[in-house]
Structures are given as C-alpha cells and as structure tokens.
Enzyme design. Sequence first.
Site, PDB file in Angstrom:
ATOM      1  N   CYS A   1     -25.141  -8.513 -17.310  1.00  0.00           N
ATOM      2  CA  CYS A   1     -24.011  -7.692 -17.747  1.00  0.00           C
ATOM      3  C   CYS A   1     -22.875  -8.714 -17.247  1.00  0.00           C
ATOM      4  O   CYS A   1     -22.307 -10.072 -18.681  1.00  0.00           O
ATOM      5  CB  CYS A   1     -23.748  -7.135 -16.073  1.00  0.00           C
ATOM      6  SG  CYS A   1     -22.499  -5.925 -16.017  1.00  0.00           S
TER       7      CYS A   1
ATOM      8  N   GLU B   1     -31.757  -5.891 -11.587  1.00  0.00           N
ATOM      9  CA  GLU B   1     -31.541  -5.962 -10.494  1.00  0.00           C
ATOM     10  C   GLU B   1     -31.532  -5.303  -9.353  1.00  0.00           C
ATOM     11  O   GLU B   1     -31.765  -5.216  -8.147  1.00  0.00           O
ATOM     12  CB  GLU B   1     -31.208  -7.328  -9.573  1.00  0.00           C
ATOM     13  CG  GLU B   1     -29.829  -7.121  -9.789  1.00  0.00           C
ATOM     14  CD  GLU B   1     -28.347  -6.903 -10.910  1.00  0.00           C
ATOM     15  OE1 GLU B   1     -29.514  -6.298 -11.962  1.00  0.00           O
ATOM     16  OE2 GLU B   1     -27.699  -6.813 -10.973  1.00  0.00           O
TER      17      GLU B   1
ATOM     18  N   HIS C   1     -28.394  -3.159 -15.279  1.00  0.00           N
ATOM     19  CA  HIS C   1     -28.535  -3.975 -13.739  1.00  0.00           C
ATOM     20  C   HIS C   1     -30.051  -3.630 -13.727  1.00  0.00           C
ATOM     21  O   HIS C   1     -29.914  -2.572 -12.807  1.00  0.00           O
ATOM     22  CB  HIS C   1     -27.886  -3.638 -13.014  1.00  0.00           C
ATOM     23  CG  HIS C   1     -26.317  -3.955 -13.278  1.00  0.00           C
ATOM     24  ND1 HIS C   1     -25.777  -5.716 -12.762  1.00  0.00           N
ATOM     25  CD2 HIS C   1     -25.227  -3.808 -13.848  1.00  0.00           C
ATOM     26  CE1 HIS C   1     -24.490  -5.453 -12.958  1.00  0.00           C
ATOM     27  NE2 HIS C   1     -24.759  -4.617 -13.708  1.00  0.00           N
TER      28      HIS C   1
END
EC number: 6.3.5.3
Lengths: 775, 243
Positions: free
Chosen positions: B90, B216, B214
């Site tokens: 990002c 994560e 994302h």
Amino acid sequence: MTGGSKTKTIDNDGAAAVLVDSVEHAAATPEHPQPYRELGLKDDEYARIREILGRRPTDAELAMYSVMWSEHCSYKSSKVHLRYFGETTTDEMKAKMLAGIGENAGVVDIGDGWAVTFKVESHNHPSYVEPYQGAATGVGGIVRDILAMGARPVAVMDPLRFGPADAPDTRRVLPGVVAGIGGYGNCLGLPNIGGEVVFDASYAGNPLVNALCVGSMRVEDLHLAHASGTGNKVILFGARTGLDGIGGVSVLASDTFSGDESGTGRKKLPSVQVGDPFTEKVLIECCLELFRSGLVVGIQDLGGAGLSCATSELASAGDGGMRVELDRVPLRAEGMTPAEILSSESQERMCAVVRPEDVDAFLRVCAKWDVTATVIGEVTDTGRLEITWHGETVVDVPPRTVAHEGPVYERPVERPASQDALVADTPDRLARPSAPAELRETLLRMIASPNLCSRRWVTDQYDRYVRGNTVLAQPADSGMVRIDEETGRGVAVSTDCNGRYVRLDPYTGTQLALAEAYRNVAVTGATPLAVTNCLNFGSPEDPGVMWQFEQAVRGLADGCRELGIPVTGGNVSFYNQTGDTAILPTPVVGVLGVIDDVRRRIPTGFGAEAGETLLLLGETRDEFGGSEWAHVVHGHLGGLPPRVDLARERLLAEVLVAGSRDGMVSAAHDLSEGGLAQALVEAALVGQTGCRVVLPEGADPFVWLFSESAGRALVAVPRTEELRFTDMCTARGLPWTRIGVVDPESRALEIQDVATFELDELRDTWEGTLPALFD
Amino acid sequence: MTRIGVITFPGTLDDVDAARAVRHAGRDGAAEAVPLWHADADLRGVDAVIVPGGFSYGDYLRAGAIARFAPVMGEVVRAARQGMPVLGICNGFQILCESGLLPGALLRNAGLHFVCRDQWLRVENNETAWTSRYERGAEILVPLKNMEGRYVADAATLDELEGEGRVVFRYVVDEPEPGQAPKRHLGADSPNGALRHIAGITDPTGRIVGLMPHPEHAIDALTGPSDDGLGMFLSVLDALVAA
C-alpha cells in the site's frame, strides 16, 4: 496608546499592538461595558461572575467563563436530570467501574488485568456547517478523550442521522460527513467497526454526527486528569494554537479592535475547526510512549473550549491552583489576544502535568515524534488559576467556578398537549399486505428503503482492518475487537436508537434503544458490561423537549438498573432543531460487552455449519407503532412503540452467551427495524447461503415477517445441537419457535406459502439504494 | 533466525500488522520482526525489509513523496540494489515507486473515494521472493484499502512489465468466468481503475515486490477475510533460508 492609563501596549512578535485588559485594569474600570450577551451569557450569569471575582472580569476571564458556562460545556440545563444516573447506580453496578461520569470517559474492568474505556460525543452543528471537517474533528476529539484516560484508542464507530435520503441537502451533507470520518479515522489508523446511518425528515436541517471511540489499557495504567503536586510543570504539546474554532469570542476581539476594520479581517476564519489526522496519529504514539515511560502525572485533552477548559479542569481536579504564562503558547497566527488563545479550539493538542525532574525526558520523547511541546506553567497551592500575558495578570479566578460551578437551570418540563393525539393515532388503520404477491413486494420495498438497505456504500469508505484485531464489523450487529492477542479476550460494542419510538414514548423508546444495543452485543456472544450515551435533543428552552429529555434519562437509568449495567459516561447535545421544529428525540445508547475469547464469537451469516436449524427466540406480537413498515409504506408515525421487557432481554442475552460458550449457536442476528424479514435477508446475504422458512401454523405472515416486537433474535443452531439448545431455552423459560432450516445448496430465501427470493435479487435490491443516491 | 525489518515512519499504520504477519509466518521461531525507525540510517542487520501501509508524514503532498527522503530509505535502496528482498504494501508500494525501486505511480482511486473491501487477486508470478508459496494462477482473498491505489505507467513500461512477467498480482472479480468456474475473471474494470488490473508488480530480479492490497491483514480468518496473505511471508522465509 489608545487605551486607559492602566492598559499596556505590547509588541507581539512584531505584530500589531494588542491592548491587554489586565486584572489590574479591570479592577480600575468597573463600568467598562462588556459584550457578555453576544458571548451567550445572561444578565444574571454575568452578575454572578462579577460577584465571584469582586470586580468585572477581564476580556480573557469573560471568554473563559462564557465558553465554560455554555450549555455544551456546563450541562446547565441537563445537570439536574443527569444526577438521576448517579442515584440509580447501585454498588453492585459500580463494581466493575474504574472511573465514571465526570472523567473524560468511563473506564470498566474487563478482566485479566485489562480495562476498557469508551465514550460517544456529538459533533452535530459543525458537521452541518462544514460536513467534512465537522465530522473529521468529531473523530479527532473523541479519540483524544480516550487517550487522556491513558488508553490506546483501538476502534471507532459513528452513529449518524440525516434528512431524507433523496433530499438535495443530504447529498451535500452525507458524502462530506462520510468522507470526513474516513479521511480522519483512516489516516489515524483506527478501525471503524460499526455505527448507524438513519434517515428522517426531522434531521434535514440538523444532521446528527456522533462519534464513539473505544480504548484499552492495563488497569494500572489508568491516567486521570489531575494536576497534583505543587511545583509540577504544565506542558502544552501537539499542534500550535491558531484562530480556528473561535466562535463567539470573535465578538470580544472585534470589540477590542473597535474601529480597526483592517484588524478584524483575520478574525473571519470559519468557526469549524480543521483537522490534521497525521498530527493526531503522531500525538497518539507520542502520548503512549510518555505513559509507558511514566512521565505523566495528569493529562487532559484540548477539545471544546480549548485551554480555558484544560487549565480550569486540570487545576480544579488537582491541588486547586495553577499559574500559566500564556505568552509561551506556540501560535500559528499573529497578534492573537489572550482571550483568543484561551478559547481557540485548534485540534490535536494535549496538556500534561509533569514532575519538574521529568520535564527534560518528556520533551525528548516529544522531540523524537516531532511533536511541539512547551512548558507553559506550573501547579500551585494558591487555589487560584492565574494566567499572565507578558507579565500582566489577565486571569485570576478560582478554577472550580469556571469548570464546575457554572449555572444550573431547572428548565420548565411539560408533556406536550399534542402527545395524546400522536399516541391515539395508532397504525391499526393502515392497510396491510396479505396476498403472497403483496407480501413479496412489501419485503423488497422494505429492504431497499434507506433505513434498511445495505450500508456498504458508507462503510466501504472506512478502514475496518487496521491494527489487525477486528473480529466483527458492519454489517454485524456489533463491532468486536480483540484486546489481548494471547488469550483472545475482546470487547463488542453497539450503538442504537430509534428516534420514532422515542418520539412516541420517550421513556419506553429510550429503554428500547438500550435493549437493542444490549441485544446486539449479546447476539455476538459477548456479555454486556457498561453503557454510554449521546443524548441528542431539541431546545431545552422548550418544555416539551425537556419532558422528552427527562423521560429519556429516567428510562435509560431505570433500564440500566434493571439490566444491572452502569452508565459510565455520556454527552448531551441540545438545540438540535430547525426553527421551532426539534429533531426526533435521539438518545443514542452505546453498550459495551466483554467476550473472554473472540474465537467463539457468533457470526451473523448463515452457513457456518453444514446443517443448521433456524429458531426464532422470543415472542412476536402485532406491534407496528413507530415501525419501519408504517414509515416506509404509509409515511405514518403514531401509536405506541413496541413493549419493552428488560427481564426478557436479560434472559435472552444469558441464553445467547451460554449458547456461544457451549458452541450451540452457529449464527445469530438481532431482530429490530424491519423485523424477521430483514433479519432473514441479512443473515442469508452475509452468509451467502439460502434457507427455507416455514412460519407456524395459523401465523399471520405479515405480522411474523414485519412486526418489530423487542426481545427477539434469529439464531441458527447446528442440527446436532438443536435439542440441547431448545431444551435449555425451555428450561430457562425463553419462548422459541422453529421456523425453518438453512440450505447450503440453495441460493434462495424461500418463505413457504409467501414467496421465494433468489439471493442475487435480494442482494441487488438491498445493496443498490445508497450507490444510486450518492454515487 | 531470519530477521525481517518493518519500517515505521510518522503516520505509518500497518506496521503492527506487518510485524504480526512475520511472527505468524515464523511461528516456530524461524523469524523475528525487527522495528526500523525512519530517522535512523540503519537496517539493524535485517535480512529483508517490509515497508508497510499507512499515511507516511500524512501524505498531504503525494503518497510516499516525502517518505522516500527518510534516512532509512537510503539504506533500503542501497540494500535492495544488492539483492535484499523488499516488500512494499500500500503506502509502502507508493514509497517504493517514489524511490525508483519499482516503475509507475499510484493515483487517486477512479471513484475518488477511499475503498475498503475484501478483494480477490490472481497470482500471476510465483517466482518472486515473496510469492513462491503460491501456485501460479491461484486466487487469493485479501483486504484492499486505500485512497490512492490506481496503478499507472506509460504504455511502454506496462508492455515491459507484461513481457517480462513482472505483473505479480491482478485484481479479479468475485464471479466465475462463464463456463470456467471456479476461475474468476478480470471484470470490466479494476476496483480503483488500475491499468491492466495491476495490483502488484516486481523488479527484474523478483526480489522487490510492491502491491496495493494488504496480505498482512489476511493471515488469520478470525481477523481477516482469509489466511491467504500468509503465503507471502512464508515465501520470503523460504527464499532467505535457501539463499
């Protein structure tokens, strides 16, 4: 020099000369006219200030008293009613409260050494004037309140109310508010886990933008806003102080500058503050490091009323005295007067009390985060708040008289004469659908209506994932975040209020708001623990509004006592009206619950288990007063709201929590606006799984599908657990009805003898409304 | 033990999530997340670097435009040029583009709104340091959340990326291709208007990867839409152990 002999002209950083109205000067010029009325003070209030001080106030003192004695800061109209919360909170209810009403935010013990703090505040009027910044700074303000308790903010949510969805002004206000909440909250790195979006014509000229924040901390890290310890230093840190957010005080400024038009041009900044979420994010991390390092004795955020509020509240909560050198405050505008500096509502500022030996370490942490920090004063034992400006004393007051001993009003309270006619106009006369085709059409019309349709257009603009602890978020009944990664302990939060119910019966309507928020927490498997509120009402000068307010407070307090959970804090917002027309009374109630392991949360959607039976818990009655059906189909508001039975709500919650703990419930959804039909549609769409519903024999399908009787929930139980679960319900006396089965193979909601809906059709209908209006 | 650095700039938000993802991937003690501070020109001896998401320095100018000048980024660029695996997620992807480690730029989403949604991606290249755990053509579900996520580059650059197989992830829609179920297709447009549906790319060596979505936030189905993102962190551990 143009002033009297006692005034002094000071060259402020080379800016235009500023005349300072010192205490000495004020004492010498008792007849000097002061614009107290323009600042919102009444004649008797001004007289009282003169009596307290034994002289006329200085400009700076007048600015402080006028903002701190405003309705917003002093609760002068609501105080006599709010006492009822304290009177109804039993010792048992207080057991889990670590801090309550009066602190920046209430704090509750959630177990395992963890404490959680949460609070809602209104930012209604600024958000109407300037939707983006009004909503953004609403988020910023509530987050600093939570931070000031020593907690790390962990989640936000926003209860919102707007005018009709298709009104032109709603197209201005709603996208701006949503973008502001997202723009600020997303940049701050806090997950937005829920909230409300409600449309009603009464909010057209007065939208409600409430903001809630949840924070967590270890119990021993609780920080209260106390300025103890004579000799301790007062440090202002965060953003610089500017001319933004100065409302009525510009009257003072222009008075001081009388005749000098060139000097007043700069005063005409918008009185809505401008937010800087980056500065706030850094301020959060900086504060948390300061807390961890043990460098903070007391701390206070700067919100409404800015330094006036922070200094007077810190001083009156501590040893009673404080000396502040106002000329040390870092400014971002030239030539600001002491009154302006004291009243500025510039965002992203905090004020801390620090031991002298810790000042250097404190400033080092601030420097690491590039946060401006300045020692502006120290704690004294004089019992006075003394503020100087280049050596001249401009404020010398007993701080409690500013912060806590403002005026208290017993406003007239009277049930409006029109209330009887409203209650008499029941929905019984309204034409009801009965044929299957009519029921089908009604269901589709209802799920597409602005108050029942999908909120994705709004919530997709909020980051719900950041920090990685979000377990449930919109469209779940409650938001849920994990607090402890090791044990899985977490909290669930929901806010609710149906203003139409409250309009019909403020006492019952507020209890229904409490009941719904409580139920929304319980359907996720969490145990409700504490209550906060944001009481949005019309003008307190209207006896009818004060009746609504009094009834709402009583209903909420009595309800909390019956449920055994305390109100830990709240906020009052009056004057929400357009002309003489008040908004629907909107006491937004927030309930927080605890779950010992978020892995056993109950999701909303069907299909988590292979074979599930659908059960409807609670009793369905013919109750349509204030219902969404009456509103959407007939534009009708009248009669009485649904009955409320808090003992039943408590029982329902116990059954849901037990069901979650023992793995007996695989999905659950609260029944509220739109009734069973709405709950079925949402649970099927969220789970992307169809179901077959068979209503009980002899049941009126219209009543069963659309009634809004309280105390109900739709649950899916694994077939293997069905008997164990229904036996538990029966044993505890909770009515239940088997209403069908989940069908993992099906892509349709089939309601036998009524209609079949393909999920794709339902999704398009449910999700299409807001994008069509606002894209 | 493999040490993976996670940079924190003022305004970084997803550093805790990236560090958690590293810990999850190295659950058996194989990996450690090492915090790196923007103001320190020091990588603290890490084996790989993650530049996480957020709004570095507020991103008031242009996303990533100021972060590229942070002291730590000079070290990241130097190490990356010598082959250290670097992942930009990002805002991190934006910073890698601004730093010149990856080509192209990220512009404001086509719809002009911040977009947060669960997004399907197709893994187009499983030969990078960060994607070896995936099958080529695999479809993964991870959160997408940003304001400036529309990947753009000139046609020559795009052709070069395509020609060299350097498009790592593409956005696909949550509908099976007609007659091709369960394969998802590209749809009419990407969620943010990204050119050629590009969600993530790599440098010519396959060591440096940047993507807007994302991974994560998708390491555990409890807190994310899936655990599909964990593969990226497992991949880099494999790459570092093999090296």
